[in-house]
Write a protein that holds these residues in place. Structure first.
Motif, PDB file in Angstrom:
ATOM      1  N   THR A  20      37.661   0.263   7.285  1.00 23.78           N
ATOM      2  CA  THR A  20      37.913   1.378   6.382  1.00 23.78           C
ATOM      3  C   THR A  20      38.401   2.595   7.156  1.00 23.78           C
ATOM      4  OG1 THR A  20      35.684   2.264   6.604  1.00 23.78           O
ATOM      5  CG2 THR A  20      36.038   0.593   4.878  1.00 23.78           C
ATOM      6  N   LYS A  21      38.960   3.538   6.423  1.00 25.32           N
ATOM      7  CA  LYS A  21      39.443   4.772   7.040  1.00 25.32           C
ATOM      8  C   LYS A  21      38.289   5.514   7.712  1.00 25.32           C
ATOM      9  CE  LYS A  21      41.839   9.062   6.109  1.00 25.32           C
ATOM     10  NZ  LYS A  21      42.434   9.964   5.143  1.00 25.32           N
ATOM     11  N   GLY A  22      37.134   5.525   7.061  1.00 25.97           N
ATOM     12  CA  GLY A  22      35.967   6.188   7.642  1.00 25.97           C
ATOM     13  C   GLY A  22      35.552   5.557   8.960  1.00 25.97           C
ATOM     14  N   ARG A  23      35.580   4.222   9.018  1.00 28.13           N
ATOM     15  CA  ARG A  23      35.210   3.525  10.257  1.00 28.13           C
ATOM     16  C   ARG A  23      36.230   3.805  11.350  1.00 28.13           C
ATOM     17  NH1 ARG A  23      32.143   2.642  14.106  1.00 28.13           N
ATOM     18  NH2 ARG A  23      32.351   0.642  15.154  1.00 28.13           N
ATOM     19  N   LYS A  24      37.515   3.888  10.978  1.00 21.60           N
ATOM     20  CA  LYS A  24      38.552   4.218  11.959  1.00 21.60           C
ATOM     21  C   LYS A  24      38.284   5.590  12.563  1.00 21.60           C
ATOM     22  CE  LYS A  24      42.256   1.458   9.943  1.00 21.60           C
ATOM     23  NZ  LYS A  24      43.556   1.462   9.263  1.00 21.60           N
ATOM     24  N   GLU A  25      37.917   6.555  11.724  1.00 22.55           N
ATOM     25  CA  GLU A  25      37.626   7.899  12.222  1.00 22.55           C
ATOM     26  C   GLU A  25      36.418   7.892  13.154  1.00 22.55           C
ATOM     27  OE1 GLU A  25      37.243  10.123   8.601  1.00 22.55           O
ATOM     28  OE2 GLU A  25      39.426  10.249   8.313  1.00 22.55           O
ATOM     29  N   GLU A  26      35.414   7.072  12.822  1.00 19.13           N
ATOM     30  CA  GLU A  26      34.237   6.941  13.690  1.00 19.13           C
ATOM     31  C   GLU A  26      34.630   6.364  15.048  1.00 19.13           C
ATOM     32  OE1 GLU A  26      31.314   4.501  11.770  1.00 19.13           O
ATOM     33  OE2 GLU A  26      31.043   5.905  10.101  1.00 19.13           O
ATOM     34  N   LEU A  27      35.468   5.326  15.032  1.00 20.41           N
ATOM     35  CA  LEU A  27      35.899   4.709  16.284  1.00 20.41           C
ATOM     36  C   LEU A  27      36.687   5.685  17.142  1.00 20.41           C
ATOM     37  CD1 LEU A  27      36.896   1.093  15.184  1.00 20.41           C
ATOM     38  CD2 LEU A  27      35.036   1.754  16.717  1.00 20.41           C
ATOM     39  N   VAL A  28      37.602   6.443  16.525  1.00 24.72           N
ATOM     40  CA  VAL A  28      38.370   7.436  17.287  1.00 24.72           C
ATOM     41  C   VAL A  28      37.414   8.441  17.924  1.00 24.72           C
ATOM     42  CG1 VAL A  28      40.038   9.340  17.143  1.00 24.72           C
ATOM     43  CG2 VAL A  28      40.524   7.153  16.010  1.00 24.72           C
ATOM     44  N   ALA A  29      36.420   8.907  17.163  1.00 25.68           N
ATOM     45  CA  ALA A  29      35.441   9.861  17.697  1.00 25.68           C
ATOM     46  C   ALA A  29      34.665   9.244  18.863  1.00 25.68           C
ATOM     47  CB  ALA A  29      34.490  10.318  16.599  1.00 25.68           C
ATOM     48  N   GLU A  30      34.297   7.961  18.751  1.00 22.37           N
ATOM     49  CA  GLU A  30      33.592   7.282  19.840  1.00 22.37           C
ATOM     50  C   GLU A  30      34.478   7.181  21.076  1.00 22.37           C
ATOM     51  OE1 GLU A  30      32.134   3.453  18.535  1.00 22.37           O
ATOM     52  OE2 GLU A  30      31.106   4.357  16.814  1.00 22.37           O
ATOM     53  N   TYR A  31      35.744   6.825  20.888  1.00 21.49           N
ATOM     54  CA  TYR A  31      36.676   6.722  22.014  1.00 21.49           C
ATOM     55  C   TYR A  31      36.867   8.095  22.676  1.00 21.49           C
ATOM     56  CZ  TYR A  31      38.064   2.155  20.034  1.00 21.49           C
ATOM     57  OH  TYR A  31      38.086   0.870  19.542  1.00 21.49           O
ATOM     58  N   VAL A  32      37.009   9.141  21.856  1.00 24.59           N
ATOM     59  CA  VAL A  32      37.196  10.491  22.395  1.00 24.59           C
ATOM     60  C   VAL A  32      35.992  10.877  23.256  1.00 24.59           C
ATOM     61  CG1 VAL A  32      37.252  12.950  21.765  1.00 24.59           C
ATOM     62  CG2 VAL A  32      38.812  11.329  20.651  1.00 24.59           C
ATOM     63  N   ASP A  33      34.797  10.622  22.754  1.00 25.52           N
ATOM     64  CA  ASP A  33      33.587  10.949  23.505  1.00 25.52           C
ATOM     65  C   ASP A  33      33.542  10.157  24.811  1.00 25.52           C
ATOM     66  OD1 ASP A  33      30.968  12.239  23.725  1.00 25.52           O
ATOM     67  OD2 ASP A  33      30.155  10.225  23.434  1.00 25.52           O
ATOM     68  N   MET A  34      33.859   8.883  24.748  1.00 27.78           N
ATOM     69  CA  MET A  34      33.873   8.027  25.936  1.00 27.78           C
ATOM     70  C   MET A  34      34.868   8.555  26.971  1.00 27.78           C
ATOM     71  SD  MET A  34      35.136   4.050  26.090  1.00 27.78           S
ATOM     72  CE  MET A  34      36.779   4.535  25.546  1.00 27.78           C
ATOM     73  N   LEU A  35      36.075   8.879  26.524  1.00 27.78           N
ATOM     74  CA  LEU A  35      37.121   9.334  27.436  1.00 27.78           C
ATOM     75  C   LEU A  35      36.792  10.691  28.052  1.00 27.78           C
ATOM     76  CD1 LEU A  35      40.200   8.248  25.294  1.00 27.78           C
ATOM     77  CD2 LEU A  35      39.426   7.186  27.440  1.00 27.78           C
ATOM     78  N   ARG A  36      36.226  11.589  27.261  1.00 25.88           N
ATOM     79  CA  ARG A  36      35.869  12.915  27.787  1.00 25.88           C
ATOM     80  C   ARG A  36      34.790  12.824  28.863  1.00 25.88           C
ATOM     81  NH1 ARG A  36      36.308  16.149  22.220  1.00 25.88           N
ATOM     82  NH2 ARG A  36      38.471  16.785  22.454  1.00 25.88           N
ATOM     83  N   ASN A  37      33.941  11.835  28.779  1.00 22.13           N
ATOM     84  CA  ASN A  37      32.846  11.679  29.739  1.00 22.13           C
ATOM     85  C   ASN A  37      33.205  10.775  30.912  1.00 22.13           C
ATOM     86  OD1 ASN A  37      30.765  13.296  28.510  1.00 22.13           O
ATOM     87  ND2 ASN A  37      30.777  11.787  26.864  1.00 22.13           N
ATOM     88  N   SER A  38      34.455  10.343  30.969  1.00 20.35           N
ATOM     89  CA  SER A  38      34.850   9.400  32.025  1.00 20.35           C
ATOM     90  C   SER A  38      35.732  10.082  33.064  1.00 20.35           C
ATOM     91  CB  SER A  38      35.605   8.215  31.428  1.00 20.35           C
ATOM     92  OG  SER A  38      36.919   8.587  31.066  1.00 20.35           O
ATOM     93  N   GLN A  39      35.787   9.450  34.244  1.00 22.25           N
ATOM     94  CA  GLN A  39      36.718   9.872  35.291  1.00 22.25           C
ATOM     95  C   GLN A  39      38.045   9.129  35.143  1.00 22.25           C
ATOM     96  OE1 GLN A  39      34.868   9.187  39.070  1.00 22.25           O
ATOM     97  NE2 GLN A  39      33.497  10.927  38.844  1.00 22.25           N
ATOM     98  N   GLY A  40      38.023   8.050  34.400  1.00 24.79           N
ATOM     99  CA  GLY A  40      39.212   7.245  34.186  1.00 24.79           C
ATOM    100  C   GLY A  40      38.809   5.897  33.614  1.00 24.79           C
ATOM    101  N   VAL A  41      39.803   5.121  33.205  1.00 26.46           N
ATOM    102  CA  VAL A  41      39.545   3.808  32.628  1.00 26.46           C
ATOM    103  C   VAL A  41      40.490   2.772  33.227  1.00 26.46           C
ATOM    104  CG1 VAL A  41      38.658   4.709  30.436  1.00 26.46           C
ATOM    105  CG2 VAL A  41      41.093   4.215  30.649  1.00 26.46           C
ATOM    106  N   VAL A  42      40.001   1.539  33.289  1.00 25.39           N
ATOM    107  CA  VAL A  42      40.821   0.402  33.708  1.00 25.39           C
ATOM    108  C   VAL A  42      41.127  -0.396  32.453  1.00 25.39           C
ATOM    109  CG1 VAL A  42      40.937  -1.673  35.133  1.00 25.39           C
ATOM    110  CG2 VAL A  42      39.682   0.334  35.961  1.00 25.39           C
ATOM    111  N   VAL A  43      42.405  -0.641  32.218  1.00 19.71           N
ATOM    112  CA  VAL A  43      42.835  -1.397  31.035  1.00 19.71           C
ATOM    113  C   VAL A  43      42.912  -2.872  31.413  1.00 19.71           C
ATOM    114  CG1 VAL A  43      44.637  -1.667  29.284  1.00 19.71           C
ATOM    115  CG2 VAL A  43      44.171   0.602  30.256  1.00 19.71           C
ATOM    116  N   THR A  44      42.196  -3.699  30.647  1.00 16.96           N
ATOM    117  CA  THR A  44      42.156  -5.136  30.933  1.00 16.96           C
ATOM    118  C   THR A  44      42.520  -5.937  29.688  1.00 16.96           C
ATOM    119  OG1 THR A  44      39.835  -5.466  30.289  1.00 16.96           O
ATOM    120  CG2 THR A  44      40.253  -4.722  32.552  1.00 16.96           C
TER     121      THR A  44
END
Length: 196
Positions: A20-44
Motif C-alpha cells: 500500500t501507499k502507506g507501507r511505501k511511505e513507512e519503508l522510505v522513512a525506514e530507509y532514510v533513517d538507516m542511511l542517515r545513521n550509516s557511514q555508507g552502504v554496500v549494494v549486493t
C-alpha cells in the motif's frame, strides 16, 4: 500463525502482494533513517541465496556494527535522494540488498567481501558513500584501510609531529622548516585521500 518455510529471500519476496501507499511511505522513512545513521552502504545481489547463508552474513556484519537489509529499489532511490546520497541507477536493479556500515565502513566492507569469496551467487555490485557511488574495485581498496581509530591517531600524529619538530628547528636554516611543514601537509593529504 507460523512462518512459511521459505528457502530463499527471493521466494519470500515473491509471495508478497503489492504494498500500500502507506507501507511505501513507512519503508522510505525506514530507509532514510538507516542511511542517515550509516557511514555508507554496500549494494549486493542476493538472488538464489538461502536464508541460512544470509543469516551467516548478518551475523558477520553484527560483529562490525553493520546490518543487512533487502530493499525495494524504487523506494531506496527516493530515500537516497532525500538524504543527499548518490543514486547509482546501474547498481539498483534486480534483487538488491544493502550491507549497512553504522560504525566502521572499512570493516563492514571487508566482512561483505570476505563473505562473497565463498559464495559465487552472492554478488557485490558496488557501494554508496555519501555523494559518491563506487564500484566493487574501490570497495576492495577501502576495505584495506586501517580501522577508523587508527586513522584518527595517524591524522593527529601527522598534525602534531611537525609542530614539535618546528620548535626544535627554530634555530635551523629556513629550508629545513619548510621541509617539515611540507612533509606534514603531504601526510595529511594522503591520510584524507585514502579515507575518502
Amino acid at each position: 500463525v507460523s512462518a512459511l518455510p521459505f528457502e530463499t529471500l527471493e521466494e519470500r519476496r515473491n509471495t508478497h502482494l503489492a504494498i500500500t501507499k502507506g507501507r511505501k511511505e513507512e519503508l522510505v522513512a525506514e530507509y532514510v533513517d538507516m542511511l542517515r545513521n550509516s557511514q555508507g552502504v554496500v549494494v549486493t545481489e542476493y538472488r538464489g541465496m538461502k536464508m541460512a547463508q544470509l543469516d551467516a552474513l548478518r551475523s558477520k556484519l553484527r560483529e562490525t556494527n553493520g546490518g543487512f537489509t533487502v530493499t525495494k529499489n524504487t523506494l531506496l532511490k527516493i530515500a537516497l535522494r532525500e538524504v543527499g546520497m548518490a543514486v547509482p541507477d546501474d547498481l539498483l536493479n534486480g534483487p538488491v540488498a544493502l550491507a549497512v556500515a553504522y560504525e566502521d565502513l572499512a570493516q563492514t566492507i571487508k566482512a561483505v567481501l570476505d563473505f562473497s569469496e565463498g559464495n559465487e551467487i552472492f554478488i557485490v555490485k558496488g557501494g554508496v558513500i555519501g555523494t559518491s557511488a563506487v564500484g566493487s574495485d574501490r570497495l576492495e581498496a577501502i576495505s584495506n584501510l586501517p580501522p577508523l581509530d587508527m586513522l584518527r591517531a595517524q591524522l593527529l600524529g601527522t598534525i602534531t609531529m611537525p609542530l614539535t619538530q618546528l620548535v626544535g628547528l627554530m634555530n635551523e636554516p629556513g629550508r629545513q622548516v619548510v621541509d617539515v611543514i611540507q612533509a606534514a601537509t603531504d601526510g595529511l593529504v594522503n591520510v584524507l585521500a585514502a579515507y575518502s
